[in-house]
Design a protein around this motif. Structure first.
Motif, mmCIF file in Angstrom:
data_model
loop_
_atom_site.group_PDB
_atom_site.id
_atom_site.type_symbol
_atom_site.label_atom_id
_atom_site.label_comp_id
_atom_site.label_asym_id
_atom_site.label_seq_id
_atom_site.Cartn_x
_atom_site.Cartn_y
_atom_site.Cartn_z
ATOM 1 N N ILE A 160 -16.425 -10.041 -1.530
ATOM 2 C CA ILE A 160 -15.316 -9.268 -2.079
ATOM 3 C C ILE A 160 -14.234 -9.128 -1.025
ATOM 4 O O ILE A 160 -14.516 -8.914 0.151
ATOM 5 C CB ILE A 160 -15.758 -7.859 -2.529
ATOM 6 N N THR A 161 -12.999 -9.240 -1.462
ATOM 7 C CA THR A 161 -11.875 -8.897 -0.615
ATOM 8 C C THR A 161 -11.191 -7.683 -1.225
ATOM 9 O O THR A 161 -10.863 -7.703 -2.400
ATOM 10 C CB THR A 161 -10.869 -10.061 -0.519
ATOM 11 N N ALA A 162 -11.005 -6.646 -0.454
ATOM 12 C CA ALA A 162 -10.374 -5.428 -0.956
ATOM 13 C C ALA A 162 -9.172 -5.095 -0.097
ATOM 14 O O ALA A 162 -9.269 -5.054 1.135
ATOM 15 C CB ALA A 162 -11.369 -4.270 -0.947
ATOM 16 N N PHE A 163 -8.039 -4.855 -0.731
ATOM 17 C CA PHE A 163 -6.854 -4.383 -0.039
ATOM 18 C C PHE A 163 -6.729 -2.893 -0.293
ATOM 19 O O PHE A 163 -6.769 -2.435 -1.436
ATOM 20 C CB PHE A 163 -5.612 -5.130 -0.531
ATOM 21 N N GLU A 164 -6.554 -2.114 0.770
ATOM 22 C CA GLU A 164 -6.582 -0.663 0.656
ATOM 23 C C GLU A 164 -5.598 -0.024 1.615
ATOM 24 O O GLU A 164 -4.832 -0.715 2.306
ATOM 25 C CB GLU A 164 -8.003 -0.155 0.945
ATOM 26 N N LEU A 165 -5.629 1.315 1.676
ATOM 27 C CA LEU A 165 -4.765 2.073 2.566
ATOM 28 C C LEU A 165 -5.595 2.595 3.729
ATOM 29 O O LEU A 165 -6.664 3.173 3.529
ATOM 30 C CB LEU A 165 -4.117 3.240 1.818
ATOM 31 N N SER A 166 -5.099 2.417 4.933
ATOM 32 C CA SER A 166 -5.849 2.849 6.111
ATOM 33 C C SER A 166 -5.801 4.363 6.284
ATOM 34 O O SER A 166 -6.744 4.960 6.795
ATOM 35 C CB SER A 166 -5.300 2.165 7.366
ATOM 36 N N ASP A 167 -4.713 5.004 5.872
ATOM 37 C CA ASP A 167 -4.571 6.459 6.012
ATOM 38 C C ASP A 167 -4.455 7.071 4.624
ATOM 39 O O ASP A 167 -3.357 7.373 4.135
ATOM 40 C CB ASP A 167 -3.335 6.784 6.857
ATOM 41 N N LYS A 168 -5.581 7.265 3.966
ATOM 42 C CA LYS A 168 -5.577 7.764 2.591
ATOM 43 C C LYS A 168 -5.053 9.193 2.501
ATOM 44 O O LYS A 168 -4.358 9.558 1.540
ATOM 45 C CB LYS A 168 -6.987 7.681 2.000
ATOM 46 N N ARG A 169 -5.370 10.030 3.457
ATOM 47 C CA ARG A 169 -4.970 11.437 3.404
ATOM 48 C C ARG A 169 -3.447 11.581 3.424
ATOM 49 O O ARG A 169 -2.887 12.470 2.768
ATOM 50 C CB ARG A 169 -5.590 12.215 4.563
ATOM 51 N N ARG A 170 -2.795 10.731 4.175
ATOM 52 C CA ARG A 170 -1.334 10.797 4.254
ATOM 53 C C ARG A 170 -0.707 10.579 2.887
ATOM 54 O O ARG A 170 0.165 11.351 2.452
ATOM 55 C CB ARG A 170 -0.834 9.749 5.238
ATOM 56 N N TYR A 171 -1.154 9.563 2.175
ATOM 57 C CA TYR A 171 -0.565 9.251 0.880
ATOM 58 C C TYR A 171 -1.059 10.211 -0.198
ATOM 59 O O TYR A 171 -0.337 10.485 -1.161
ATOM 60 C CB TYR A 171 -0.876 7.805 0.510
ATOM 61 N N ARG A 172 -2.273 10.722 -0.063
ATOM 62 C CA ARG A 172 -2.747 11.720 -1.017
ATOM 63 C C ARG A 172 -1.905 12.986 -0.912
ATOM 64 O O ARG A 172 -1.547 13.606 -1.930
ATOM 65 C CB ARG A 172 -4.219 12.045 -0.772
ATOM 66 N N ALA A 173 -1.576 13.384 0.322
ATOM 67 C CA ALA A 173 -0.735 14.564 0.514
ATOM 68 C C ALA A 173 0.636 14.359 -0.130
ATOM 69 O O ALA A 173 1.189 15.278 -0.750
ATOM 70 C CB ALA A 173 -0.586 14.863 2.005
ATOM 71 N N PRO A 236 -1.668 -9.569 -0.627
ATOM 72 C CA PRO A 236 -2.060 -8.174 -0.842
ATOM 73 C C PRO A 236 -1.242 -7.553 -1.973
ATOM 74 O O PRO A 236 -0.091 -7.915 -2.205
ATOM 75 C CB PRO A 236 -1.736 -7.501 0.496
ATOM 76 N N GLY A 237 -1.839 -6.614 -2.689
ATOM 77 C CA GLY A 237 -1.136 -5.914 -3.754
ATOM 78 C C GLY A 237 -0.829 -4.484 -3.376
ATOM 79 O O GLY A 237 -0.991 -4.072 -2.218
ATOM 80 N N ASP A 238 -0.361 -3.721 -4.357
ATOM 81 C CA ASP A 238 -0.083 -2.306 -4.159
ATOM 82 C C ASP A 238 -1.289 -1.473 -4.581
ATOM 83 O O ASP A 238 -2.014 -1.831 -5.510
ATOM 84 C CB ASP A 238 1.136 -1.867 -4.965
ATOM 85 N N VAL A 239 -1.483 -0.355 -3.904
ATOM 86 C CA VAL A 239 -2.571 0.568 -4.206
ATOM 87 C C VAL A 239 -1.991 1.784 -4.918
ATOM 88 O O VAL A 239 -1.004 2.371 -4.460
ATOM 89 C CB VAL A 239 -3.305 1.001 -2.925
ATOM 90 N N SER A 240 -2.596 2.167 -6.036
ATOM 91 C CA SER A 240 -2.133 3.340 -6.782
ATOM 92 C C SER A 240 -2.761 4.605 -6.201
ATOM 93 O O SER A 240 -3.972 4.672 -6.002
ATOM 94 C CB SER A 240 -2.503 3.220 -8.265
ATOM 95 N N VAL A 241 -1.911 5.585 -5.935
ATOM 96 C CA VAL A 241 -2.357 6.893 -5.444
ATOM 97 C C VAL A 241 -1.926 7.924 -6.473
ATOM 98 O O VAL A 241 -0.726 8.109 -6.715
ATOM 99 C CB VAL A 241 -1.746 7.228 -4.070
#
Length: 255
Positions: A160-173, A236-241
């Motif tokens: 599997i290849t997964a593209f994600e966000l390294s700093d999830k808390r920043r974007y969740r905030a 890479p694609g965009d990640v939905s937050v």
């Protein structure tokens, strides 16, 4: 010891009395002596969905070998896996960007015949060795080169290849701020249209929606021979937050 227990008992009684006094004050604060459950309320829900470009990649690259002899299967696997790791290092991965993901040796058994003898038992006919490394890196531009180099070095699985966000808390905030802003704006709009005023906030509830990475299957049974050569194109694609916030307001008629 008795003096300490006595002090604790006095402190507990004082705390209980204080809590009761606070509860009485809260009930007295309600206009007209209304209890909280009888207070006119307005409940609004704010939503936010942000699209953020992925800045981190995860993938699992492995080597599967089979042989009648367990030692030979293991040796071949070790040789090929070492070559895979060196290939990934050559394209630019550091030692802190990959680690052993799974290692397994299991026997392979003979198939059961259609009409087995009464004393038939499966026999070990060989061994399978499965070894993989998990890659986590922010060098997204190397995605195709990593897969290509690993394949050339002897890897035969890319799970599997997964593209994600390294700093999830920043974007969740950030998403929570947007959702709260939307809820407050909606509350003000409704109150104005209905001839009401927002007195105070009674409750705020947050719905924590997990941030799901963008996943891409790169199945590779056997050698990835279908690849024509060179690094395969990986984009890479965009990640939905997403975030959802519910606010409960006390309301009253405008004076």
């Amino acid at each position: 010891m008795r003096r300490r227990l006595g002090s604790l008992l006095i402190a507990a009684m004082a705390l209980s009395l204080s809590a009761a006094a606070i509860a009485d004050d809260d009930e007295d604060d309600m206009d007209g002596g209304l209890k909280l459950e009888d207070t006119p309320k307005l409940t609004v829900r704010g939503e936010a969905e942000l699209e953020k470009p992925a800045d981190q990649m995860r993938l699992s690259i492995g080597v599967v070998t089979e042989n009648r002899d367990a030692d030979e299967a293991l040796q071949e696997n070790n040789d090929r896996m070492n070559a895979v790791v060196k290939a990934m290092q050559r394209v630019g991965l550091g030692e802190d960007e990959y680690q052993t993901g799974r290692f397994r040796i299991r026997p392979q058994y003979s198939r059961r015949p259609r009409q087995p003898a009464p004393d038939w038992r499966p026999q070990i006919i060989g061994y399978e060795v499965n070894n993989s490394v998990t890659v986590k890196t922010q060098k997204l531009d190397l995605a195709g080169e990593i897969i290509g180099a690993a394949n050339d070095a002897g890897a035969n699985t890319v799970d599997i290849t997964a593209f994600e966000l390294s700093d999830k808390r920043r974007y969740r905030a950030e998403a929570l701020q947007e959702a709260t802003k939307h809820a407050a704006e909606d509350a003000a709009t409704v109150a104005e249209a209905a001839g009401l005023k927002l007195v105070r906030i009674l409750a705020v509830n947050v719905d924590y929606t997990p941030i799901r990475p963008v996943e891409m299957d790169v199945a590779a049974p056997g050698r990835m021979a279908a690849r024509a050569g060179g690094a395969p194109p990986i984009t890479p694609g965009d990640v939905s937050v997403t975030a959802n916030v519910t606010i409960v307001y006390e309301i009253a008629p405008k004076e």
